[in-house]
Design a protein around this motif. Structure first.
Motif, PDB file in Angstrom:
ATOM      1  N   VAL A  62      82.413  67.765  47.897  1.00  0.00           N
ATOM      2  CA  VAL A  62      82.629  66.455  47.625  1.00  0.00           C
ATOM      3  C   VAL A  62      84.374  66.475  47.500  1.00  0.00           C
ATOM      4  O   VAL A  62      84.968  67.046  46.943  1.00  0.00           O
ATOM      5  CB  VAL A  62      82.334  66.066  46.286  1.00  0.00           C
ATOM      6  CG1 VAL A  62      82.732  64.409  46.011  1.00  0.00           C
ATOM      7  CG2 VAL A  62      80.785  66.114  46.223  1.00  0.00           C
ATOM      8  N   PRO A  63      84.962  65.593  48.603  1.00  0.00           N
ATOM      9  CA  PRO A  63      86.179  65.690  48.656  1.00  0.00           C
ATOM     10  C   PRO A  63      86.938  64.667  47.312  1.00  0.00           C
ATOM     11  O   PRO A  63      86.176  64.178  46.633  1.00  0.00           O
ATOM     12  CB  PRO A  63      86.762  65.037  50.016  1.00  0.00           C
ATOM     13  CG  PRO A  63      85.526  64.164  50.151  1.00  0.00           C
ATOM     14  CD  PRO A  63      84.382  64.564  49.564  1.00  0.00           C
ATOM     15  N   LYS A  64      88.356  64.810  47.315  1.00  0.00           N
ATOM     16  CA  LYS A  64      88.830  63.926  46.200  1.00  0.00           C
ATOM     17  C   LYS A  64      88.585  62.655  46.348  1.00  0.00           C
ATOM     18  O   LYS A  64      88.511  62.030  47.481  1.00  0.00           O
ATOM     19  CB  LYS A  64      90.462  64.298  46.482  1.00  0.00           C
ATOM     20  CG  LYS A  64      90.866  65.746  45.871  1.00  0.00           C
ATOM     21  CD  LYS A  64      92.481  65.710  45.684  1.00  0.00           C
ATOM     22  CE  LYS A  64      93.054  65.994  46.958  1.00  0.00           C
ATOM     23  NZ  LYS A  64      94.498  66.374  46.896  1.00  0.00           N
ATOM     24  N   LYS A  65      88.625  61.878  45.319  1.00  0.00           N
ATOM     25  CA  LYS A  65      88.264  60.462  45.170  1.00  0.00           C
ATOM     26  C   LYS A  65      89.238  59.537  46.039  1.00  0.00           C
ATOM     27  O   LYS A  65      88.666  58.756  46.765  1.00  0.00           O
ATOM     28  CB  LYS A  65      88.077  60.020  44.026  1.00  0.00           C
ATOM     29  CG  LYS A  65      86.980  60.073  42.865  1.00  0.00           C
ATOM     30  CD  LYS A  65      87.022  59.550  41.781  1.00  0.00           C
ATOM     31  CE  LYS A  65      85.561  59.786  41.079  1.00  0.00           C
ATOM     32  NZ  LYS A  65      85.714  59.424  39.547  1.00  0.00           N
ATOM     33  N   VAL A  66      90.532  60.071  46.009  1.00  0.00           N
ATOM     34  CA  VAL A  66      91.359  59.300  46.855  1.00  0.00           C
ATOM     35  C   VAL A  66      90.740  59.001  48.250  1.00  0.00           C
ATOM     36  O   VAL A  66      91.174  57.907  48.943  1.00  0.00           O
ATOM     37  CB  VAL A  66      92.676  59.511  47.033  1.00  0.00           C
ATOM     38  CG1 VAL A  66      92.975  61.069  47.218  1.00  0.00           C
ATOM     39  CG2 VAL A  66      93.766  58.636  47.319  1.00  0.00           C
ATOM     40  N   HIS A  67      90.426  60.216  48.996  1.00  0.00           N
ATOM     41  CA  HIS A  67      90.030  60.379  50.322  1.00  0.00           C
ATOM     42  C   HIS A  67      88.602  59.459  50.381  1.00  0.00           C
ATOM     43  O   HIS A  67      88.378  59.003  51.570  1.00  0.00           O
ATOM     44  CB  HIS A  67      89.974  61.381  50.963  1.00  0.00           C
ATOM     45  CG  HIS A  67      91.260  62.380  50.747  1.00  0.00           C
ATOM     46  ND1 HIS A  67      92.346  61.839  51.510  1.00  0.00           N
ATOM     47  CD2 HIS A  67      91.562  63.542  50.072  1.00  0.00           C
ATOM     48  CE1 HIS A  67      93.495  62.686  51.181  1.00  0.00           C
ATOM     49  NE2 HIS A  67      92.934  63.662  50.352  1.00  0.00           N
ATOM     50  N   VAL A  68      87.789  59.707  49.623  1.00  0.00           N
ATOM     51  CA  VAL A  68      86.405  58.879  49.643  1.00  0.00           C
ATOM     52  C   VAL A  68      86.638  57.568  49.959  1.00  0.00           C
ATOM     53  O   VAL A  68      85.907  56.593  50.820  1.00  0.00           O
ATOM     54  CB  VAL A  68      85.701  59.422  48.548  1.00  0.00           C
ATOM     55  CG1 VAL A  68      84.398  58.485  48.617  1.00  0.00           C
ATOM     56  CG2 VAL A  68      85.345  60.785  48.557  1.00  0.00           C
ATOM     57  N   LYS A  69      87.559  56.803  48.948  1.00  0.00           N
ATOM     58  CA  LYS A  69      87.922  55.354  48.968  1.00  0.00           C
ATOM     59  C   LYS A  69      88.433  55.174  50.133  1.00  0.00           C
ATOM     60  O   LYS A  69      87.963  53.736  50.705  1.00  0.00           O
ATOM     61  CB  LYS A  69      88.766  55.095  47.651  1.00  0.00           C
ATOM     62  CG  LYS A  69      88.985  53.715  47.428  1.00  0.00           C
ATOM     63  CD  LYS A  69      89.983  53.448  46.230  1.00  0.00           C
ATOM     64  CE  LYS A  69      89.908  51.985  46.033  1.00  0.00           C
ATOM     65  NZ  LYS A  69      91.255  51.797  45.029  1.00  0.00           N
ATOM     66  N   GLY A  70      89.261  55.754  50.842  1.00  0.00           N
ATOM     67  CA  GLY A  70      90.074  55.423  52.064  1.00  0.00           C
ATOM     68  C   GLY A  70      88.911  55.219  53.187  1.00  0.00           C
ATOM     69  O   GLY A  70      89.207  54.745  54.056  1.00  0.00           O
ATOM     70  N   SER A  71      87.888  55.905  52.945  1.00  0.00           N
ATOM     71  CA  SER A  71      86.943  55.927  54.050  1.00  0.00           C
ATOM     72  C   SER A  71      85.701  55.027  54.141  1.00  0.00           C
ATOM     73  O   SER A  71      84.653  55.130  54.861  1.00  0.00           O
ATOM     74  CB  SER A  71      86.287  57.198  54.357  1.00  0.00           C
ATOM     75  OG  SER A  71      85.757  57.804  53.300  1.00  0.00           O
ATOM     76  N   ARG A  72      85.790  54.103  53.253  1.00  0.00           N
ATOM     77  CA  ARG A  72      84.700  53.292  53.164  1.00  0.00           C
ATOM     78  C   ARG A  72      84.656  52.214  54.269  1.00  0.00           C
ATOM     79  O   ARG A  72      85.712  51.773  54.730  1.00  0.00           O
ATOM     80  CB  ARG A  72      84.802  52.235  51.723  1.00  0.00           C
ATOM     81  CG  ARG A  72      84.302  53.236  50.594  1.00  0.00           C
ATOM     82  CD  ARG A  72      84.158  52.213  49.284  1.00  0.00           C
ATOM     83  NE  ARG A  72      83.973  53.111  48.161  1.00  0.00           N
ATOM     84  CZ  ARG A  72      84.618  52.839  47.164  1.00  0.00           C
ATOM     85  NH1 ARG A  72      85.290  51.932  46.584  1.00  0.00           N
ATOM     86  NH2 ARG A  72      84.296  53.667  45.922  1.00  0.00           N
ATOM     87  N   HIS A  73      83.150  51.729  54.537  1.00  0.00           N
ATOM     88  CA  HIS A  73      83.397  50.777  55.686  1.00  0.00           C
ATOM     89  C   HIS A  73      82.313  49.567  55.325  1.00  0.00           C
ATOM     90  O   HIS A  73      81.628  49.734  54.242  1.00  0.00           O
ATOM     91  CB  HIS A  73      82.743  51.606  56.840  1.00  0.00           C
ATOM     92  CG  HIS A  73      83.394  52.719  57.381  1.00  0.00           C
ATOM     93  ND1 HIS A  73      84.509  52.745  57.941  1.00  0.00           N
ATOM     94  CD2 HIS A  73      83.093  54.129  57.354  1.00  0.00           C
ATOM     95  CE1 HIS A  73      84.834  53.904  58.490  1.00  0.00           C
ATOM     96  NE2 HIS A  73      84.234  54.918  57.809  1.00  0.00           N
ATOM     97  N   LEU A  74      82.509  48.462  56.207  1.00  0.00           N
ATOM     98  CA  LEU A  74      81.896  47.354  56.063  1.00  0.00           C
ATOM     99  C   LEU A  74      80.385  47.562  55.919  1.00  0.00           C
ATOM    100  O   LEU A  74      79.754  47.007  55.111  1.00  0.00           O
ATOM    101  CB  LEU A  74      82.250  46.344  56.911  1.00  0.00           C
ATOM    102  CG  LEU A  74      81.386  45.037  57.183  1.00  0.00           C
ATOM    103  CD1 LEU A  74      81.941  44.083  55.844  1.00  0.00           C
ATOM    104  CD2 LEU A  74      81.536  44.179  58.260  1.00  0.00           C
ATOM    105  N   TRP A  75      80.097  48.339  56.796  1.00  0.00           N
ATOM    106  CA  TRP A  75      78.433  48.682  57.023  1.00  0.00           C
ATOM    107  C   TRP A  75      77.980  49.427  55.815  1.00  0.00           C
ATOM    108  O   TRP A  75      76.779  49.467  55.687  1.00  0.00           O
ATOM    109  CB  TRP A  75      78.111  49.428  58.413  1.00  0.00           C
ATOM    110  CG  TRP A  75      77.987  48.151  59.478  1.00  0.00           C
ATOM    111  CD1 TRP A  75      79.217  47.369  59.924  1.00  0.00           C
ATOM    112  CD2 TRP A  75      77.043  47.631  60.039  1.00  0.00           C
ATOM    113  NE1 TRP A  75      78.981  46.507  60.765  1.00  0.00           N
ATOM    114  CE2 TRP A  75      77.592  46.736  60.940  1.00  0.00           C
ATOM    115  CE3 TRP A  75      75.694  48.282  60.448  1.00  0.00           C
ATOM    116  CZ2 TRP A  75      76.531  45.894  61.990  1.00  0.00           C
ATOM    117  CZ3 TRP A  75      74.651  47.622  61.217  1.00  0.00           C
ATOM    118  CH2 TRP A  75      75.306  46.656  61.925  1.00  0.00           C
ATOM    119  N   ASP A  76      78.768  50.176  55.082  1.00  0.00           N
ATOM    120  CA  ASP A  76      78.380  50.689  53.680  1.00  0.00           C
ATOM    121  C   ASP A  76      78.337  49.862  52.587  1.00  0.00           C
ATOM    122  O   ASP A  76      77.871  50.229  51.557  1.00  0.00           O
ATOM    123  CB  ASP A  76      79.102  52.113  53.422  1.00  0.00           C
ATOM    124  CG  ASP A  76      79.191  52.906  54.681  1.00  0.00           C
ATOM    125  OD1 ASP A  76      78.265  53.132  55.394  1.00  0.00           O
ATOM    126  OD2 ASP A  76      80.270  53.559  54.868  1.00  0.00           O
TER     127      ASP A  76
END
Lengths: 58, 684
Positions: B643-657
């Protein structure tokens, strides 16, 4: 013009207002219009040909 | 001497059933009565045939533009009609004679005559692709035949009866009919009424009660009525409406490129009996994915012809869908058959990653690719991807002050940049590289044997077709074979190229994104990035991914991933869920081929409409569309489990998710994501 403000991509110049209006009428109202006009198609065809002739003369 | 006219097919059949009860003979007009055309103008079916003949003239070394071929055909047909009119009342022409004369004028007597069957076959194939039996009318015809009535089909057309029989047979009711009669055989047509006299004499119908059904008020109404035949004429408002819509799309597309893709979709639409109730996923596959895949494979075929590519390899697993689409659509588009061979190639990033190191070792660029997915963190992930033995490599790591669990990805907690520097030094270590080459030598050799068996090295130029996104499979594949003297020039065609890591383009190895390529600024096309997984899942073959190539005494063995674990089961579940979607795609393939052949357009013509389709469906989808076509599972062994750092998870969110309630209730959600997407693309 829109592409200069928001570059959203190539839409081939768009649909054109006249085309959009004609297609919207055909899709939304076409069925009842054709059902009604089919009874007078022969007379409408004559009228259409007459108008076409007038247009060509101009 | 009158006839009855109906404006709806149901009314005509109702009346027809009453009248037919007392009849011995029932005859039908063929076109617009028993069969309807998808296109408004039957003459448009002649255009692909002209293009086919023009392609043959190129092969013969005397190129003719297709427009010139078409004009010659029209002129000859007119001349034949004038000649016929000197002897007969009806101004008829006969297709084999017209076409033979045209071909002889173009190719000479010998070659022209030899080409006639081939041209006729294609013309009838195109006709068949554009003709649909009218469900209610054919059902009534079947009832009449079952009731013992004598059934005839009469048509005034330039195609002789033998050709019409091919069309009726394809429509599925030739066995119900006593005879098919065409005016092209005798030049006695329904239009003058002589066709009816001919049928009456030839089939001894005198004294029998005869009902005729057609759509022309003169040929099918007035003339049979004059001959004492009961006539019913269909003047169908619904059909007129449908054809008016098709006509507008086709005509507008001539002047406005935007409508070309829409005209294509209109011609692909199912009609009559084809128009069954289907699941929503099927409709999405047919209406959304099929035109996109069609444009993709058509572009590849055109490029293969232009670049002289000898063989197309569709890379697993999405290539399975592309290949099937190709097989069903391309024969319509390129009937001259000047096409490359095609083959499905079993590959995967995981299987090729190791094999790519057999000759060149582990490169820095390839190691960086392994750390692109946020789930990959340390050397163990690298070994999993490149199929390496961690234990045998551990001493080499220790020599460079690294451990197997040292964090090597900046996306994770505990990342120290110096570790990455030490890791790059490790890659320069010859002993480390020798150990890697030793470990992957066998899979590398097995890959070479597999490729040789598939004919990969037998062509000077090959095309490699994959869905996207970085071209990693092609990169690994080319690196595994580039040292060979017989290595072909590889032309890569990706559905979409995101180029997250620069591709090492050389004269012998290149990739091109067809629907979207980051190297060409295309904002609307880039909306593919909204739901990349959707395209992968929708096109995936129904077999597990390939884990590797195993060297055996006989040659090689393909090692597939098992389906017993959670990942395998989730994949099976996803495949089952998307099977109607895939069915929609496949059902759209032949329709795409026929429609595109008729229109004569290719991907650049369809692109404006496809862009509109992509932006509408992916960037501004309705909540229901997201619910319907969002994949349930997307799992890949290439992506690790860290699991990567939260900051990277947040930046990769998409509309379809996004959750459905957000999609339903937040009116600015799509616009926000779209503006963010715009900003990211402009900054790239």
């Amino acid at each position: 013009m829109l592409n200069r403000i928001i570059p959203i991509g190539n839409f081939g110049g768009g649909g054109g207002v006249r085309c959009l209006v004609v297609l919207a009428i055909l899709h939304l109202l076409g069925r009842p219009i054709f059902r009604l006009l089919i009874h007078y198609e022969h007379r409408l065809h004559s009228l259409y040909m007459f108008m076409k002739k007038l247009k060509n003369r101009r | 001497m009158s006839f009855e006219k109906f404006h709806a097919i149901e009314a005509l059949i109702r009346r027809g059933r009453e009248v037919a009860a007392g009849m011995d003979v029932v005859s039908f007009d063929l076109f617009d009565t028993l069969l309807v055309r998808r296109i408004h103008d039957p003459d448009l079916v002649k255009l692909p045939v002209a293009r086919f003949i023009a392609a043959r003239t190129v092969e013969a070394g005397q190129p003719w533009p297709w427009q010139k071929v078409q004009k010659l055909r029209d002129d000859i047909e007119k001349q034949h009609r004038r000649e016929t009119a000197k002897t007969f009342v009806d101004h008829e022409a006969c297709y084999p004679r017209v076409m033979l004369e045209a071909l002889v004028q173009i190719f000479g007597a010998e070659k022209g005559g030899a080409l006639l069957p081939e041209v006729t076959d294609y013309e009838l194939r195109m006709e068949n692709s554009m003709l649909v039996p009218r469900r209610e009318m054919v059902a009534w015809l079947r009832d009449l035949a079952a009731a013992g009535k004598r059934i005839f089909i009469l048509s005034d057309i330039y195609l002789p009866a033998s050709h019409l029989e091919v069309l009726v047979d394809h429509a599925g009711f030739l066995d119900q009919v006593e005879a098919v009669i065409s005016s092209a055989d005798t030049f006695l047509a329904k239009a003058s009424g002589k066709g009816y006299a001919l049928v009456r004499d030839r089939f001894a119908l005198a004294g029998l009660k005869w009902l005729h059904v057609g759509d022309n008020p003169v040929s099918d109404g007035l003339r049979p009525a004059e001959a004492g035949i009961t006539a019913l004429v269909l003047h169908d408002a619904t059909e007129k409406h449908r054809k008016a819509v098709v006509k507008r799309y086709v005509n507008y597309s001539g002047g406005r490129p935007f409508w070309r893709g829409r005209a294509l979709q209109q011609l692909m639409q199912p009609l009559e009996g084809e128009n069954l109730h289907r699941s929503e996923l099927y409709v999405e596959g047919f209406n959304f994915l099929a035109p996109l895949l069609g444009g993709f494979v058509q572009h590849i075929a055109e490029q293969c012809r232009a670049r002289g590519i000898g063989k197309v390899f569709f890379l697993s697993r999405e290539g399975w869908t592309f290949k099937r689409f190709w097989e069903q659509s391309i024969p319509y588009l390129f009937p001259d058959g000047r096409l490359p061979e095609i083959e499905y190639l079993y590959v995967s990033r995981m299987a090729l990653a190791g094999a790519s190191c057999a000759h060149q070792g582990l490169t820095r660029a390839n190691a960086d690719i392994a750390f692109l997915p946020p789930g990959n963190r340390d050397f163990r992930d690298l070994c999993r991807i490149f199929n390496l033995d961690v234990a045998a490599l551990a001493p080499h790591l220790q020599r460079h002050e690294l451990a197997v669990d040292t964090c090597l990805s900046h996306l994770h907690e505990g990342y120290v940049p110096w570790d990455k520097v030490r890791f790059y030094e490790l890659l320069e270590d010859q002993a480390f590289q020798d150990e890697i080459k030793r470990q992957v030598a066998e899979p590398g050799e097995a890959l070479h044997r597999y490729l040789a068996g598939a004919g990969f090295f037998a062509h000077r130029r090959v095309a490699l077709v994959d869905i996207g996104w970085l071209g990693t499979i092609q990169r690994f594949l080319y690196e595994a074979v580039q040292h060979r003297d017989d290595c072909p020039v590889c032309h890569g065609f990706l559905f979409a190229a995101t180029r997250g890591i620069p591709y090492p383009t050389t004269a012998g190895n290149s990739v091109e994104g067809v629907i979207y390529d980051r190297d060409r600024f295309d904002m609307a096309g880039s909306t593919i990035l909204y739901a990349r997984d959707l395209f992968e899942e929708a096109c995936r073959a129904p077999h597990p991914t390939l884990n590797g190539y195993k060297l055996t005494a006989e040659g090689y063995e393909l090692q597939f991933r098992g389906t017993d674990d959670n990942t395998g089961q989730a994949e099976l579940q996803q495949d089952r869920y998307f099977s109607p979607l895939q069915q929609g795609v496949f059902d759209g393939a032949a329709r795409y081929g026929a429609a595109s052949a008729l229109l004569g357009y290719s991907l650049p013509d369809y692109k404006p409409w496809l862009n509109c389709l992509l932006a509408g469906k992916l960037a501004f989808p309705r909540c229901r569309e997201v619910t319907r076509i969002r994949q349930r599972h997307h799992l890949d062994d290439f992506y690790g489990r860290h699991v990567p750092k939260k900051v990277h998870v947040k930046g990769s969110r998409h509309l379809w998710d996004s959750s459905l309630w957000r999609l339903s209730l937040d009116p600015l959600l799509r616009l926000r994501y779209f503006l963010r997407h715009l900003r990211e693309r402009i900054k790239e």
